[in-house]
Design a protein around this motif. Sequence first.
Motif, PDB file in Angstrom:
ATOM      1  N   GLN A  94      11.849 -13.971 -14.934  1.00  0.00           N
ATOM      2  CA  GLN A  94      13.058 -14.413 -14.233  1.00  0.00           C
ATOM      3  C   GLN A  94      13.749 -13.158 -13.729  1.00  0.00           C
ATOM      4  N   CYS A  95      14.649 -12.537 -14.506  1.00  0.00           N
ATOM      5  CA  CYS A  95      15.214 -11.261 -14.025  1.00  0.00           C
ATOM      6  C   CYS A  95      14.188 -10.140 -14.155  1.00  0.00           C
ATOM      7  N   GLY A  96      13.263 -10.294 -15.093  1.00  0.00           N
ATOM      8  CA  GLY A  96      12.163  -9.339 -15.232  1.00  0.00           C
ATOM      9  C   GLY A  96      12.394  -8.230 -16.226  1.00  0.00           C
ATOM     10  N   TYR A  97      13.622  -8.091 -16.688  1.00  0.00           N
ATOM     11  CA  TYR A  97      13.929  -6.882 -17.456  1.00  0.00           C
ATOM     12  C   TYR A  97      13.127  -6.745 -18.742  1.00  0.00           C
ATOM     13  N   CYS A  98      12.908  -7.848 -19.420  1.00  0.00           N
ATOM     14  CA  CYS A  98      12.206  -7.786 -20.712  1.00  0.00           C
ATOM     15  C   CYS A  98      10.701  -7.803 -20.557  1.00  0.00           C
ATOM     16  N   GLN A  99      10.216  -8.003 -19.328  1.00  0.00           N
ATOM     17  CA  GLN A  99       8.833  -8.463 -19.176  1.00  0.00           C
ATOM     18  C   GLN A  99       7.769  -7.406 -19.438  1.00  0.00           C
ATOM     19  N   CYS A 130      14.275 -12.368 -24.740  1.00  0.00           N
ATOM     20  CA  CYS A 130      14.418 -12.616 -23.302  1.00  0.00           C
ATOM     21  C   CYS A 130      15.700 -13.398 -23.096  1.00  0.00           C
ATOM     22  N   ARG A 131      16.700 -12.759 -22.524  1.00  0.00           N
ATOM     23  CA  ARG A 131      17.971 -13.467 -22.378  1.00  0.00           C
ATOM     24  C   ARG A 131      17.887 -14.507 -21.277  1.00  0.00           C
ATOM     25  N   CYS A 132      16.858 -14.450 -20.437  1.00  0.00           N
ATOM     26  CA  CYS A 132      16.658 -15.493 -19.428  1.00  0.00           C
ATOM     27  C   CYS A 132      15.941 -16.713 -20.005  1.00  0.00           C
ATOM     28  N   THR A 134      12.616 -17.162 -20.943  1.00  0.00           N
ATOM     29  CA  THR A 134      11.303 -17.471 -20.349  1.00  0.00           C
ATOM     30  C   THR A 134      10.242 -17.776 -21.412  1.00  0.00           C
TER      31      THR A 134
HETATM   32  S1  FES Z   1      13.206 -12.302 -17.759  1.00  0.00           S
HETATM   33 FE1  FES Z   1      15.294 -11.743 -17.889  1.00  0.00          FE
HETATM   34  S2  FES Z   1      15.490 -10.931 -19.870  1.00  0.00           S
HETATM   35 FE2  FES Z   1      13.513 -11.767 -19.851  1.00  0.00          FE
END
Ligand code: FES
Length: 157
Positions: A94-99, A130-132, A134
């Motif tokens: 999603q936002c990608g940050y944790c990916q 993952c705060r989004c 996923t």
């Molecule tokens: S995709 Fe946004 S924090 Fe995991």
Amino acid sequence: MQLTINGDTFDLDVDPEMPLLWALRDIAGLKGTKFGCGVAACGACTVIIDGLAIRSCSIPVGAVTGEVRTIEGLAEGGRLHPVQQAWMDEQVPQCGYCQAGQIMNAVALLEEVPNPTDQDIDDAMAGNLCRCGTYPRIRAAIRRAAAMMPVPSGNGS
Ligand code: FES
Ligand code: FES
């Protein structure tokens, strides 16, 4: 000091107490590994060292004795690693940050347990936040990647 990262030898002029994550991003220039919490609580900075998923924010670079693998080292010969391909097929980020951390943790899991159960996946991935939210797509991608990865020889199957 010397560090082997993704098969290449790096000569890094760093304080051995520097966290590996800092050395990877700021000295070696490998920015794919992310900073999240800095205290081994989120998994965003996960790399693989000698087959183990390690939180690079919380290990001094001087304590690293094995080869480091980062997200930049997964694709080979222009082909995505099966876990990366599965991530795209399932449209996980999603936002990608944790990916990047999620993917590295998943690679370490599948190299250790080629056909993980849902419980294996949940246990292995529990420390990667993952705060989004996923998580359902992450689980689906790991199951898909397990089906794509070559079966290691000698496991009896
Ligand atoms: S995709 Fe946004 S924090 Fe995991
Ligand atoms: S940044 Fe290393 S575990 Fe969160």
